[in-house]
Motif scaffolding. Structure first.
Motif, PDB file in Angstrom:
ATOM      1  N   LYS A  96      -2.943  -8.343   8.176  1.00 25.42           N
ATOM      2  CA  LYS A  96      -2.861  -8.393   6.714  1.00 25.42           C
ATOM      3  C   LYS A  96      -1.563  -9.086   6.348  1.00 25.42           C
ATOM      4  N   ASP A 111      -0.172  -0.475   1.986  1.00 26.70           N
ATOM      5  CA  ASP A 111      -1.140  -1.081   1.067  1.00 26.70           C
ATOM      6  C   ASP A 111      -1.118  -2.608   1.042  1.00 26.70           C
ATOM      7  N   ARG A 112      -0.987  -3.218   2.194  1.00 29.60           N
ATOM      8  CA  ARG A 112      -1.064  -4.677   2.248  1.00 29.60           C
ATOM      9  C   ARG A 112      -2.514  -5.096   2.128  1.00 29.60           C
ATOM     10  N   GLU A 113      -2.715  -6.244   1.555  1.00 26.45           N
ATOM     11  CA  GLU A 113      -4.060  -6.772   1.380  1.00 26.45           C
ATOM     12  C   GLU A 113      -4.438  -7.634   2.567  1.00 26.45           C
ATOM     13  N   LYS A 114      -5.643  -8.184   2.502  1.00 25.85           N
ATOM     14  CA  LYS A 114      -6.135  -9.056   3.564  1.00 25.85           C
ATOM     15  C   LYS A 114      -5.183 -10.231   3.779  1.00 25.85           C
ATOM     16  N   SER A 144      -4.150 -13.848   3.501  1.00 26.27           N
ATOM     17  CA  SER A 144      -4.542 -14.891   2.555  1.00 26.27           C
ATOM     18  C   SER A 144      -3.424 -15.891   2.328  1.00 26.27           C
TER      19      SER A 144
END
Length: 94
Positions: free
Chosen positions: A36, A86-89, A91
């Motif tokens: 992520k 809470d890291r996102e995908k 990108s």
């Protein structure tokens, strides 16, 4: 059951790394890995990669990027940091 240890790396790539598909390639190289974070162009001409995940997945991502873009990279600076919640995908950031 033990949780897999998360590692975070902030990597700065220097060289002819902007305008050559570096960010799209980084995303492609990350497919299939449990990572992520993001990759983005920096104002100074570098590309910044800020990713976290299992240590082996990060090592594999850096190996893949280094192998696929070796002709464009003059220098790779790697800094290990504390993982963020809470890291996102993975990108591209603009």
């Amino acid at each position: 059951m033990n949780a897999i240890k998360q590692t975070r790396k902030v990597v700065r790539y220097r060289g002819d790394v902007q305008g050559v598909g570096f960010r799209a390639n980084a995303i492609h190289q990350g497919r299939g890995l449990n990572i992520k974070g993001f990759v983005r162009n920096e104002p100074d001409g570098d590309v910044l990669l800020d990713v976290q995940g299992p240590t082996n997945d990060l090592k594999e991502l850096l190996r893949r990027i280094g192998s696929s873009m070796e002709r464009k990279i003059n220098e790779t600076l790697i800094d290990e940091r504390e993982p963020l919640p809470d890291r996102e995908k993975f990108s591209i950031r603009y």
